[in-house]
Design a protein around this motif. Structure first.
Motif, PDB file in Angstrom:
ATOM      1  N   ALA A  28       0.898  -1.289  -0.146  1.00  8.36           N
ATOM      2  CA  ALA A  28       0.063   0.057  -0.030  1.00  8.36           C
ATOM      3  C   ALA A  28       0.879   0.998   0.048  1.00  8.36           C
ATOM      4  N   MET A  29       0.639   2.030  -0.991  1.00  7.10           N
ATOM      5  CA  MET A  29       1.518   3.385  -1.006  1.00  7.10           C
ATOM      6  C   MET A  29       0.464   4.494  -0.910  1.00  7.10           C
ATOM      7  N   HIS A  42      -0.988   9.395 -12.362  1.00  6.01           N
ATOM      8  CA  HIS A  42      -0.366   7.843 -12.549  1.00  6.01           C
ATOM      9  C   HIS A  42      -0.461   7.246 -13.803  1.00  6.01           C
ATOM     10  N   VAL A  43       0.637   6.730 -14.165  1.00  6.20           N
ATOM     11  CA  VAL A  43       0.573   5.918 -15.343  1.00  6.20           C
ATOM     12  C   VAL A  43       1.004   4.472 -14.940  1.00  6.20           C
ATOM     13  N   GLN A  50      -4.921  -1.346  -7.736  1.00  9.57           N
ATOM     14  CA  GLN A  50      -5.880  -0.691  -7.351  1.00  9.57           C
ATOM     15  C   GLN A  50      -5.619   0.906  -7.002  1.00  9.57           C
ATOM     16  N   LEU A  51      -6.485   1.799  -7.318  1.00 10.19           N
ATOM     17  CA  LEU A  51      -6.314   3.370  -6.795  1.00 10.19           C
ATOM     18  C   LEU A  51      -7.658   3.592  -6.107  1.00 10.19           C
ATOM     19  N   HIS A  74      -4.746   9.589  -1.758  1.00 10.82           N
ATOM     20  CA  HIS A  74      -5.297   8.486  -2.374  1.00 10.82           C
ATOM     21  C   HIS A  74      -4.297   7.470  -2.193  1.00 10.82           C
ATOM     22  N   ARG A  75      -4.586   6.486  -2.247  1.00 14.17           N
ATOM     23  CA  ARG A  75      -3.629   4.986  -2.007  1.00 14.17           C
ATOM     24  C   ARG A  75      -3.749   4.288  -3.070  1.00 14.17           C
ATOM     25  N   ILE A  76      -2.442   3.525  -3.534  1.00 10.22           N
ATOM     26  CA  ILE A  76      -2.290   2.608  -4.255  1.00 10.22           C
ATOM     27  C   ILE A  76      -2.160   1.251  -3.875  1.00 10.22           C
TER      28      ILE A  76
END
Length: 304
Positions: A28-29, A42-43, A50-51, A74-76
């Motif tokens: 999780a970022m 983000h690319v 998931q974002l 937000h979270r990646i």
């Protein structure tokens, strides 16, 4: 000049590529709110993730791009067993390389950056976009090939990280924004990108208004120019752009007005007349509603 190129010029956007993320499973970022008038993007080049932003949980695949115009946190997330792990970062000269904390083979290749824009035309443009914008460039051969070429250049430059890398990556990120603004399909919400109408008659209308915002842009004139009835033009414009024609004209007039306040010595009344407002007071009210500032205060701040 075409509409998207015109809007990019007015908005005066600065681009920055911040991170190259090679994340393993179960990671999780978190991406925090950076600053006012900043829009992260983000690319995703390889893998799936998931974002999560607000109430939206986006499933990303190779070729997907997400733009968050309002700069929301937000979270990646990458899937996998066990507890979610955090990240470790290695700072380079031009950008940060982000890896999963601990061991693990990367399962996604993701570039992250942001656009910065001023309080005038840029802020009006980004405020008008859906939140978030999610586009899948991999869905058609043409857009897939364009993104692959762009991402290949980004990867090559990121791998070398030599003299001028930051400037090159910034320029490539600016190209990405142009691709986003001209791509109508794939947005997360039902709202269309008004910058990317697929209706050629509506595109011609948008370009005419951008070229001469102070003109007579009545519904009656537009219906004649497009050979549509009034009702058909209104319906086609809203379906194609996600906004009303009146709101679009006002938005363009205010974007051009902000540019004139920054680049000319026109009086506020002169700017109002140039972009088609019938009175200085009507212009000032509309400008303040969109930017939070009066035209005079905006000009002073821009000069400072």
């Amino acid at each position: 000049m075409d509409a998207v190129s015109h809007l990019i010029r007015l908005a005066r956007v600065d681009a920055s590529l911040d991170k190259h993320c090679l994340l393993s499973r179960s990671t999780a970022m978190d991406v925090s709110y950076e600053s006012e008038r900043t829009a992260p993007f983000h690319v995703l080049l390889e893998g799936t993730c998931q974002l999560q932003v607000g109430a939206h949980l986006l499933e990303l695949r190779p070729g997907d791009v997400v733009l968050i115009p309002g700069g929301e946190p937000h979270r990646i997330i990458t899937s996998g067993p066990g507890h979610l792990r955090g990240i470790a970062e290695r700072q380079g000269n031009a950008f940060t390389t982000t890896l999963t904390d601990g061991v693990g083979t990367p399962v996604i290749d993701l570039f992250c950056g942001h656009y910065t824009f001023g309080p005038g035309a840029g802020a009006i443009l980004f405020k008008s976009l859906p939140e978030p914008v999610h586009i899948s460039f991999g869905e058609t051969p043409e857009t897939d090939a364009a993104l692959r070429m762009l991402s290949s250049l980004m990867r090559t430059e990121a791998a070398s990280e030599g003299e001028g890398t930051a400037a090159i990556l910034s320029s490539l990120s600016s190209i990405l924004l142009t691709m986003i603004l001209r791509t109508a399909r794939g947005t997360t919400t039902d709202a269309a990108l008004w910058t990317a109408s697929a209706n050629t008659a509506i595109v011609r209308v948008i370009e005419r208004v951008l070229d001469n915002p102070g003109g007579d842009w009545s519904i009656a004139r537009m219906s004649r120019l497009t050979s549509m009835s009034r009702a058909t033009f209104i319906r086609q414009f809203e379906r194609s752009t996600g906004t009303t024609f009146g709101a679009f004209v006002t938005r363009v007039r205010l974007m051009v007005a902000a540019d004139l306040l920054q680049t000319t010595s026109f009086t506020v009344a002169g700017v109002a007349a140039e972009v088609g407002f019938k009175s200085e007071s009507a212009f000032s009210r509309a400008f303040r509603q969109q930017t939070g500032s009066t035209p005079a205060r905006f000009r002073r701040a821009a000069g400072a």
